[in-house]
Write a protein that holds these residues in place. Structure first.
Motif, PDB file in Angstrom:
ATOM      1  N   ASP A 192     -26.197   8.045 -26.859  1.00  0.00           N
ATOM      2  CA  ASP A 192     -27.495   7.388 -26.739  1.00  0.00           C
ATOM      3  C   ASP A 192     -27.250   5.896 -26.593  1.00  0.00           C
ATOM      4  OD1 ASP A 192     -29.289   9.472 -26.867  1.00  0.00           O
ATOM      5  OD2 ASP A 192     -29.146   9.601 -29.049  1.00  0.00           O
ATOM      6  N   ALA A 193     -27.799   5.332 -25.571  1.00  0.00           N
ATOM      7  CA  ALA A 193     -27.585   3.911 -25.341  1.00  0.00           C
ATOM      8  C   ALA A 193     -28.928   3.230 -25.153  1.00  0.00           C
ATOM      9  CB  ALA A 193     -26.723   3.694 -24.097  1.00  0.00           C
ATOM     10  N   ALA A 194     -28.968   1.934 -25.375  1.00  0.00           N
ATOM     11  CA  ALA A 194     -30.188   1.184 -25.142  1.00  0.00           C
ATOM     12  C   ALA A 194     -29.868  -0.005 -24.264  1.00  0.00           C
ATOM     13  CB  ALA A 194     -30.790   0.720 -26.466  1.00  0.00           C
ATOM     14  N   VAL A 195     -30.642  -0.144 -23.200  1.00  0.00           N
ATOM     15  CA  VAL A 195     -30.554  -1.340 -22.376  1.00  0.00           C
ATOM     16  C   VAL A 195     -31.678  -2.252 -22.837  1.00  0.00           C
ATOM     17  CG1 VAL A 195     -30.642  -2.269 -20.048  1.00  0.00           C
ATOM     18  CG2 VAL A 195     -29.616  -0.025 -20.464  1.00  0.00           C
ATOM     19  N   ALA A 219     -25.119 -14.075 -19.414  1.00  0.00           N
ATOM     20  CA  ALA A 219     -25.882 -13.850 -18.187  1.00  0.00           C
ATOM     21  C   ALA A 219     -25.334 -12.617 -17.482  1.00  0.00           C
ATOM     22  CB  ALA A 219     -25.779 -15.079 -17.285  1.00  0.00           C
ATOM     23  N   PRO A 220     -26.211 -11.893 -16.796  1.00  0.00           N
ATOM     24  CA  PRO A 220     -25.788 -10.638 -16.158  1.00  0.00           C
ATOM     25  C   PRO A 220     -24.559 -10.824 -15.287  1.00  0.00           C
ATOM     26  CG  PRO A 220     -28.149 -11.010 -15.848  1.00  0.00           C
ATOM     27  CD  PRO A 220     -27.610 -12.211 -16.553  1.00  0.00           C
ATOM     28  N   GLU A 221     -24.510 -11.953 -14.587  1.00  0.00           N
ATOM     29  CA  GLU A 221     -23.390 -12.106 -13.645  1.00  0.00           C
ATOM     30  C   GLU A 221     -22.071 -12.370 -14.371  1.00  0.00           C
ATOM     31  OE1 GLU A 221     -26.184 -15.493 -13.972  1.00  0.00           O
ATOM     32  OE2 GLU A 221     -26.386 -13.447 -13.245  1.00  0.00           O
ATOM     33  N   ALA A 222     -22.165 -12.682 -15.679  1.00  0.00           N
ATOM     34  CA  ALA A 222     -20.932 -12.946 -16.427  1.00  0.00           C
ATOM     35  C   ALA A 222     -20.141 -11.671 -16.682  1.00  0.00           C
ATOM     36  CB  ALA A 222     -21.261 -13.638 -17.746  1.00  0.00           C
ATOM     37  N   GLY A 223     -20.647 -10.539 -16.231  1.00  0.00           N
ATOM     38  CA  GLY A 223     -19.932  -9.286 -16.473  1.00  0.00           C
ATOM     39  C   GLY A 223     -20.508  -8.605 -17.682  1.00  0.00           C
ATOM     40  N   GLY A 224     -20.377  -7.294 -17.712  1.00  0.00           N
ATOM     41  CA  GLY A 224     -21.066  -6.528 -18.744  1.00  0.00           C
ATOM     42  C   GLY A 224     -20.547  -6.791 -20.140  1.00  0.00           C
ATOM     43  N   VAL A 225     -21.478  -6.950 -21.093  1.00  0.00           N
ATOM     44  CA  VAL A 225     -21.106  -7.014 -22.497  1.00  0.00           C
ATOM     45  C   VAL A 225     -21.884  -5.910 -23.217  1.00  0.00           C
ATOM     46  CG1 VAL A 225     -20.583  -9.473 -22.533  1.00  0.00           C
ATOM     47  CG2 VAL A 225     -22.915  -8.690 -23.007  1.00  0.00           C
ATOM     48  N   ASP A 251     -21.061   4.068 -17.873  1.00  0.00           N
ATOM     49  CA  ASP A 251     -21.795   4.388 -16.653  1.00  0.00           C
ATOM     50  C   ASP A 251     -21.192   3.711 -15.433  1.00  0.00           C
ATOM     51  OD1 ASP A 251     -23.536   6.141 -17.666  1.00  0.00           O
ATOM     52  OD2 ASP A 251     -25.172   4.720 -17.952  1.00  0.00           O
ATOM     53  N   GLY A 252     -19.897   3.825 -15.321  1.00  0.00           N
ATOM     54  CA  GLY A 252     -19.246   3.330 -14.113  1.00  0.00           C
ATOM     55  C   GLY A 252     -19.024   1.836 -14.090  1.00  0.00           C
ATOM     56  N   GLN A 253     -19.431   1.122 -15.132  1.00  0.00           N
ATOM     57  CA  GLN A 253     -19.176  -0.315 -15.137  1.00  0.00           C
ATOM     58  C   GLN A 253     -18.397  -0.673 -16.394  1.00  0.00           C
ATOM     59  OE1 GLN A 253     -22.845  -2.598 -14.443  1.00  0.00           O
ATOM     60  NE2 GLN A 253     -23.783  -0.643 -13.932  1.00  0.00           N
ATOM     61  N   ASP A 254     -17.589  -1.716 -16.254  1.00  0.00           N
ATOM     62  CA  ASP A 254     -16.829  -2.165 -17.414  1.00  0.00           C
ATOM     63  C   ASP A 254     -17.684  -3.065 -18.296  1.00  0.00           C
ATOM     64  OD1 ASP A 254     -14.628  -0.783 -16.804  1.00  0.00           O
ATOM     65  OD2 ASP A 254     -13.608  -2.423 -15.739  1.00  0.00           O
ATOM     66  N   HIS A 255     -17.662  -2.789 -19.583  1.00  0.00           N
ATOM     67  CA  HIS A 255     -18.386  -3.631 -20.537  1.00  0.00           C
ATOM     68  C   HIS A 255     -17.437  -4.058 -21.635  1.00  0.00           C
ATOM     69  CE1 HIS A 255     -21.842  -1.864 -18.541  1.00  0.00           C
ATOM     70  NE2 HIS A 255     -22.582  -2.810 -19.100  1.00  0.00           N
ATOM     71  N   TRP A 279     -25.555  -0.829 -27.386  1.00  0.00           N
ATOM     72  CA  TRP A 279     -26.611  -1.724 -26.910  1.00  0.00           C
ATOM     73  C   TRP A 279     -26.011  -2.650 -25.860  1.00  0.00           C
ATOM     74  CZ3 TRP A 279     -31.355  -1.476 -29.689  1.00  0.00           C
ATOM     75  CH2 TRP A 279     -31.304  -0.696 -30.853  1.00  0.00           C
ATOM     76  N   ARG A 280     -26.728  -2.803 -24.751  1.00  0.00           N
ATOM     77  CA  ARG A 280     -26.207  -3.742 -23.759  1.00  0.00           C
ATOM     78  C   ARG A 280     -27.360  -4.375 -22.999  1.00  0.00           C
ATOM     79  NH1 ARG A 280     -26.322  -1.873 -18.524  1.00  0.00           N
ATOM     80  NH2 ARG A 280     -26.625   0.381 -18.253  1.00  0.00           N
ATOM     81  N   PRO A 281     -27.127  -5.600 -22.521  1.00  0.00           N
ATOM     82  CA  PRO A 281     -28.162  -6.215 -21.669  1.00  0.00           C
ATOM     83  C   PRO A 281     -28.107  -5.553 -20.297  1.00  0.00           C
ATOM     84  CG  PRO A 281     -26.286  -7.698 -21.951  1.00  0.00           C
ATOM     85  CD  PRO A 281     -25.984  -6.484 -22.755  1.00  0.00           C
TER      86      PRO A 281
END
Lengths: 919, 114
Positions: A192-195, A219-225, A251-255, A279-281
């Motif tokens: 279970d994740a929350a955006v 910021a979103p462009e800074a890469g996933g956290v 989900d296919g992206q690096d965080h 939890w992720r932005p």
């Protein structure tokens, strides 16, 4: 020797001494002081200030010491009374244990209830200034009455709101619950994740246990956290202290994990108990999901929630209609605004008054039962007290003994009640339906115990102080009268009233449990339209790289009728074939189906707008809503035992590329779109992702032909059949603009379904190693989950009702037994004069019928009012269910008459001459 | 008797002083109080509040009893005055306390304190 007038201060201070001390020595003290004052008089013949100050100090300290010594002595006296009361109770183990047990059941229920209310409802929300936070939704009902009043908002709406709100100081948002595939070195797991908005965690004042929380600076462009929950850190990462900085493939992206949240951080979606693990932005790669978020605002200091309603109520139209949905939200008041507490509690709050009412009745019943016991014990004590009073005991001390005895009962009843409450709470939490938020907060802590004290105090007042007072009064009377007969007669009256009240409360509990049990029965025997027995279902997500999603621009222009299959690249279709073949080869599997949705495992995620051929020009409001589409392989119908009532089911042919798009519809679907017509051969537009009413339905859609009809199914909710259409699974991949990534595996088995879980998991992970299976369970369990809420309330109410019935019958027995004793002589005379046994039974039967009948009448009236509270929890039964309302009082009366007959037997069987010779 | 006596030791100074005073014969409260103040020079304060509290304890403990009638030599005084007399128990307790103090005095002398 006349004492000079003492200063008022000294006189006042003398009152510090206890009365009997004053009576003995005040005169001498006054004399001593005045003599001394004369001796220490100065030249003016009057003593100085120093003398009076010293005297005042002396009297003050001596008075206080004496008073406290007196108190200690009195307490020792109370201790003595308590000890003798304890001895008296020990001599009557049956009386004592029954009273304590009765009290403990009532108080235990109250303790558990208080713990739940305190933990779930009253406990402060664990956020900064939580009372200033509100959650805003679209009120879907303004578009259509059957829509969700808590419809999420879109990104555009959020931005409008954040930019213009005058009554709010801060805004943030949380996305609708979602899942994420978490890929670690060895495993793939669906969590279970929350955006959430980048400022979400800071907004709520969440702090990190390790590392930090993410902020607007990420910021979103800074890469996933991302941050993970404390529980996840412990369970999935073995409390790795080096977790911060690790890269998660989500989900296919690096965080990058920037922190672990504090252990006590919680967020509850509307009435949901589950907690996101991650939890992720938002990140740029996220697909836009339209109306996908809850808007959270902080009310400006000095403003109230009402001010927010005033600002966004009338003006909501501006905010909530300013995009493509303009003509959906036509009313001005288009926003639903909830305080954070209301939002967290959701619908769970509706159960609280029900449970509290039930527990209140149980406490009342227990109190009355103990009251009846005490009244009986008092009759016994009266004789003993007559003797003791004659020997010189004061009425007050005897009353004190009564109060002390009952105080001990209530004290031990409360202790036992806490034990019962702890066990009951544990059982209730374990068996409670999922989704009650903050239930983990419910605990028997000092606060709960403190809150229980008034309840125990009330019981003590009823069962301890009142009888004590009554004893005192009676002792005063007895001292004057020395003749008890005239006074004992009035005792039967309160007994009958008490039993009548018990009968009324017990009937209310019985009625409630009856209605709930009927509803439970109706729900569990609901024909869902498919067979869940022997079916195993699980879900996973298809990998992204199995095909190339076809861009909008690449679609053929509007000529929808030419159902041109679109190119699917990659190996996905072959992989699905392989998956079906391998699953079918698992021993014990008799049928394999793939589908987008598992029946009854949750809403299908909103409705799918479908337009029948010929309805293209109808306005949006006139088109049918609430249709649900499921994409299935032909095995679906076989596995779930669904047969066609008309036409045919889907076949492998329908799934092949180039086939004419075909669909099977449910009976309600056919009736909604083509009432009175044969649906076979009818066509409707589907397979387009467009939902916007300002576009023609034909754009990007294909015409689908109805080939078969199946009976009404309860796929989305057990309580209602939905308007369902089934489309071939593989064709949906071919035609779908956004391919259905969610896929379910549905297996019909010849062995117990859960025994195939391991083999199924292995088979799927062999083919899709990065895609974990989730929510694997026998379909029967899924169906049962829908009954849980009613089952929980029903069994709780049944337990309460049985307890109430038992206590009320014990009460009836007591009253009749006393009558039988008291009227033994009368019965003897009557029988000597020729009355038959039947006449004697009738005599006591009338007594019971009157007492119980009155209680039942009151209980019925209260039940009619109370049943309305149940409305929201009922299915397939009316609140004023005639079956329940008709049978419960009859059962009650019959039971009461039966126990009366058993008790009256003693009077009937006794030899009249012996009865006559009594007393 | 010996157990009853030992259980009360040591006595509070004011109690011992009251018993010492009454050992001279029955008397009324004020006279006892004044006598103590004078004899001890205020070292053992006997202010009315404290005095009567201690007297009440002595009465409860049966060291002292109240006379029903004024004793010989006091006839005709204020009829509201109460007169107190030492009981046998009070006498024993006072003796035991004094012996205890005497032992202490002997020891003190032996060690050069006195």
């Amino acid at each position: 020797m006349t004492a000079p007038e003492l200063p008022w201060l000294i006189r006042a201070l003398l009152r510090l001494f206890p009365t009997d001390f004053r009576r003995r020595f005040a005169h001498e003290i006054v004399e001593a002081i005045s003599l001394r004052s004369r001796e220490s008089a100065g030249f003016d013949g009057r003593p100085g200030v120093v003398f009076w100050a010293g005297t005042a100090l002396d009297i003050l300290s001596a008075g206080l010491s004496e008073r406290s010594a007196w108190l200690v002595w009195r307490l020792a006296g109370v201790g003595g009374t308590l000890r003798s009361s304890a001895r008296a109770l020990r001599r009557r183990p049956l009386y004592t244990s029954v009273a304590i047990l009765t009290l403990s059941l009532g108080l235990g229920g109250a303790a558990a209830m208080i713990a739940v209310v305190r933990g779930v409802v009253l406990a402060p929300l664990p956020y900064e200034n939580a009372d200033d936070i509100a959650v805003v939704f679209n009120d879907g009902r303004t578009a259509r009455p059957d829509f969700d009043p808590y419809w999420p908002v879109s990104q555009e709406q959020y931005e409008l709101f954040a930019a213009s709100g005058q009554t709010v100081s801060e805004t943030t948002w949380i996305g609708r619950g979602s899942t994420a595939t978490l890929l670690t070195e060895r495993t793939a797991e669906l969590v279970d994740a929350a955006v959430v908005a980048p400022n979400f965690l800071l907004f709520l004042g969440a702090t990190a246990y390790l590392g930090r929380v993410f902020t607007q600076d990420d910021a979103p462009e800074a890469g996933g956290v991302a941050v993970i929950s404390h529980a996840t850190w412990e369970a999935r990462f073995a409390s790795d202290p080096q977790i911060v900085g690790r890269i998660l493939h989500v989900d296919g992206q690096d965080h990058t994990i920037v922190g672990v949240l504090d252990e006590d951080f919680r967020w509850y979606g509307r009435g949901s108990g589950s907690q996101p693990e991650l939890w992720r932005p938002p990140s740029p790669g996220d697909p836009s999901r339209g109306y996908d978020r809850s808007l959270i605002v902080r009310v400006q200091p000095g403003r109230s929630l009402e001010d927010v309603r005033l600002e966004f109520g009338p003006n909501a139209y501006e905010f909530f209609t300013n995009d493509g949905f303009k003509d959906r939200f036509t009313a001005a008041d288009a926003a639903s605004i909830l305080s954070l507490r209301e939002h967290h509690l959701g619908d769970s709050i509706r159960r609280i008054p029900l449970l509290a009412g039930g527990v209140g009745l149980v406490v009342l019943l227990a109190g009355l039962s103990v009251g009846l016991l005490v009244v009986g014990r008092m009759a016994e004590l009266d004789k003993e007290f007559d003797v003791r009073q004659a020997l010189g005991a004061s009425g007050l001390s005897l009353a004190g003994q009564v109060a002390a005895e009952n105080a001990l009962l209530v004290f031990f009843g409360t202790l036992a009640g806490l034990g019962v409450g702890a066990v009951g709470l544990q059982a209730a939490v374990a068996s409670a339906p999922p989704g009650i938020p903050r239930l983990e907060n419910a605990a028997l802590n000092p606060g709960t115990v403190t809150a229980l004290l008034p309840v125990a105090g009330m019981l003590f007042a009823l069962s301890g102080l009142l009888p004590g007072w009554r004893t005192y009064r009676r002792r005063l009377d007895a001292a004057a009268l020395r003749q008890g007969r005239g006074l004992t007669r009035s005792k039967a009256m309160p007994r009958r009233v008490m039993v009548g009240t018990q009968v009324a409360s017990a009937l209310v509990l019985l009625l409630g449990s009856g209605i709930l049990l009927r509803s439970w029965h109706a729900l569990s025997h609901q024909d869902v339209g498919f067979r869940a027995e022997g079916v195993l279902a699980a879900r996973f997500q298809l990998p992204d790289d199995g095909w190339t999603p076809v861009a909008d621009a690449a679609r053929p222009p509007s000529d929808a009728a030419q159902s041109e299959p679109l190119a699917v690249t990659g190996s996905l279709l072959a992989e699905l074939d392989e998956l079906e073949a391998r699953l079918a080869a698992v021993p014990g599997v008799t049928e394999v189906a793939l589908a987008r949705h598992v029946p009854l495992s949750g809403r299908y995620g909103g409705w799918t707008p479908l337009t029948p051929e010929g309805w293209e020009d109808r306005s949006w409001e006139d088109r049918p809503h609430g249709t649900a589409a499921n994409w299935v392989t032909p095995g679906y119908f076989e596995a779930l035992g669904i047969a066609a009532t008309r036409g045919r089911l889907l076949t492998a042919e329908d799934e092949s590329p180039g086939a004419t798009p075909a669909a099977v519809v449910s009976q309600p679907f056919a009736e909604l779109f083509w009432p009175g017509d044969d649906p076979i051969g009818k066509r409707f537009y589907a397979y387009g992702a467009h939902t916007r009413p300002d576009r023609s339905p034909a754009v990007g859609q294909h015409l689908v032909t109805v080939v078969g009809v199946v009976p009404a199914l309860r796929e989305q909710a057990l309580q209602e059949s939905n308007v369902t259409v089934f489309l071939p699974y593989r064709a949906s991949i071919a035609y779908g603009r956004s391919p259905p990534r969610d896929i379910a595996v549905i297996l019909k088995t010849s062995v117990p379904p859960s025994s195939l879980a391991g083999e199924t998991r292995r088979t799927v992970s062999d083919l899709f190693p990065t895609q974990p299976l989730m929510r694997m369970e026998p379909l029967e369990d899924t169906v049962r989950g829908w009954v849980q809420d009613t089952a929980f309330l029903g069994s709780l109410a049944a337990a309460m009702g049985a307890y109430g019935l038992l206590l009320a019958l014990v009460g009836v027995t007591g009253v009749i037994a006393i009558q039988v004793n008291r009227r033994a002589q009368e019965v003897g005379i009557r029988m000597a004069l020729g009355a038959g046994k039947a006449d004697i039974y009738a005599l006591f039967g009338r007594e019971t019928a009157l007492m119980v009948g009155t209680g039942l009448a009151v209980g019925l009236a209260a039940g009619v009012g109370g049943a309305r509270l149940l409305q929201a929890h009922l299915y397939g039964v009316e609140p004023l269910d005639p079956w329940t309302f008709g049978s419960a009082p009859i059962v009650f009366m019959v039971a009461a008459l039966l126990v009366t007959a058993v008790v009256a037997r003693r009077a009937v069987e006794v030899d009249p001459t012996r009865a006559l010779s009594r007393e | 008797m010996q157990d009853r006596v030992q259980g009360h030791l040591p006595l509070k100074p004011l109690v011992l002083e009251i018993l010492l005073s009454l050992a001279a014969g029955a008397n009324h409260g004020y006279a006892v109080m004044q006598g103590i103040e004078e004899r001890t020079g205020g070292t053992v304060p006997a202010r009315p509040g404290a005095f009567y509290r201690v007297l009440a304890r002595a009465l409860d403990a049966d060291f002292v009893a109240e006379l029903a009638e004024p004793p010989a030599g006091f006839e005709g005084s204020d009829p509201r005055r109460r007169y107190y007399i030492l009981t046998p128990l009070g006498r024993e307790v006072a003796r035991a306390e004094l012996e205890r103090l005497e032992d202490a005095a002997v020891l003190g002398r032996a060690r050069g304190l006195l």
